[in-house]
Design a protein around this motif. Structure first.
Motif, short mmCIF file in Angstrom:
data_model
loop_
_atom_site.label_atom_id
_atom_site.label_comp_id
_atom_site.label_asym_id
_atom_site.label_seq_id
_atom_site.Cartn_x
_atom_site.Cartn_y
_atom_site.Cartn_z
N ILE A 1 0.84 -1.20 0.00
CA ILE A 1 0.00 0.00 0.00
C ILE A 1 0.87 1.25 0.00
N ALA A 2 1.96 1.24 0.78
CA ALA A 2 2.86 2.39 0.83
C ALA A 2 3.49 2.65 -0.53
N LEU A 3 3.91 1.57 -1.22
CA LEU A 3 4.49 1.73 -2.55
C LEU A 3 3.46 2.32 -3.52
N GLY A 4 2.23 1.84 -3.45
CA GLY A 4 1.17 2.40 -4.28
C GLY A 4 0.91 3.86 -3.95
N ASN B 1 1.11 7.01 -6.43
CA ASN B 1 0.01 7.97 -6.54
C ASN B 1 0.52 9.40 -6.46
N LYS B 2 1.35 9.67 -5.46
CA LYS B 2 1.78 11.04 -5.19
C LYS B 2 2.79 11.54 -6.22
N GLY C 1 -7.97 -1.79 -3.17
CA GLY C 1 -8.93 -0.88 -2.55
C GLY C 1 -8.25 0.17 -1.69
N ALA C 2 -7.20 -0.24 -0.95
CA ALA C 2 -6.48 0.70 -0.11
C ALA C 2 -5.76 1.75 -0.95
N ILE C 3 -5.20 1.34 -2.09
CA ILE C 3 -4.48 2.29 -2.94
C ILE C 3 -5.45 3.28 -3.57
#
Length: 324
Positions: free
Chosen positions: A66-69, A73-74, A143-145
């Protein structure tokens, strides 16, 4: 020799400018990141739910995915979009901020609403215990991403609005990149500590050599459920407060000054009446009124989202509602 000295002098001057730029970037990143506190706290409060139900060995890998996604994203989507927005349509920043603030108000109000009217535990009425773990993990991470994308968009827009408008593009990019990376590390590092705290407590309680270590482990296990509830409450309050503040300030910048000025006058009056810690009292009163407005606006948005936006999303996605 004089030419060499002149060159060294120029290099030293460039180094000083670079050092000043780095300090400026770090300082602006800290200020811009602080403005995004509500979305950051909400991100940290929401993410632990995505690892619930998985084996302990999969918790950290899921958080890492999730952190990598979130970084993608950013940095790959939202950062270029923010620079384009700043360069070609700066007038859109305030409306987009208000849209993000409205989303925070809605999310916070919906959570308060569900305290009094709990929703069903499964959106489709079916439990997921028998689902394939790998498939379920991919769905949860995806979903989290998606959820992170919305929160990251809020964070990057808030950070962009906090930057001076006359900055060169490269400095805006550096500040936004620094904000994105630092916030991601802070959020998901905190999430990793939170989701593994109970395992650490159990390990300390069962295998600690000292009585103090075992007692501390048992204390961690007992405290964590209450801490997670407190984190959810703080995250909800932060969402409502920050969302309301963004909406009020946005209306002020767009020309409707009444709500902002009324809150400002009330905060000043209470601070002067107390005559003690005036700065803190003024901030607290402002935060309370921003929160009340944010909650009221969020409550008004619930039927809009439920009756209009959610059915539209279901229609476009083949029956899958957007949600957290």
């Amino acid at each position: 020799m004089s030419g060499l000295l002149a060159l060294l002098d120029d290099v030293a001057g460039i180094a000083k400018v670079a050092a000043a730029s780095v300090d400026d970037i770090a300082g602006q990143a800290a200020k811009a990141g602080a403005k995004a506190a509500g979305a950051v706290i909400d991100d940290a409060a929401v993410t632990p739910k995505y690892v619930q139900g998985f084996a302990p060995a999969r918790e950290l890998p899921i958080v890492g995915k999730i952190a990598l996604g979130s970084v993608r994203n950013k940095l790959l989507i939202l950062l270029p979009a923010a620079l384009v927005l700043s360069g070609f349509a700066p007038w859109l920043i305030v409306p987009l901020l208000m849209l993000g603030g409205s989303y925070l108000c809605f999310e916070g109000a919906e959570k308060v609403y569900h305290v009094f009217r709990p929703h069903a535990p499964y959106a489709d009425g079916r439990p997921v215990e028998n689902a394939d773990p790998a498939h379920l993990e991919r769905e949860k991470v995806a979903g989290a991403i998606k959820t992170d994308f919305i929160l990251s968009a809020e964070i990057m827009t808030i950070a962009l609005a906090a930057l001076p408008g006359d900055q060169p593009v490269w400095m805006q990019a550096m500040v936004l990149a620094l904000v994105g990376v630092v916030i991601t590390i802070a959020v998901y590092g905190s999430v990793a500590l939170i989701v593994k705290a109970d395992d650490l407590g159990l390990l300390m309680a069962s295998e600690g050599r000292l009585g103090l270590t075992r007692r501390l482990g048992r204390g961690i296990v007992r405290v964590m459920p209450g801490f997670l509830k407190l984190l959810t409450i703080v995250g909800t309050a932060a969402m409502i407060w920050v969302g309301g503040s963004i909406v009020v300030h946005g209306l002020h910048e767009l020309g409707w000054h009444a709500p902002y000025e009324w809150i400002h006058h009330q905060a000043e009056a209470v601070a002067h009446a107390v005559a003690m810690a005036e700065g803190f009292v003024g901030w607290a009163v402002t935060a309370v009124f921003d929160g009340v407005i944010g909650l009221a606006w969020g409550v008004l948005l619930i039927p809009v989202a439920t009756l209009i936006i959610d059915p539209a999303i279901r229609a476009m996605t083949g029956g899958r509602a957007a949600g957290r």
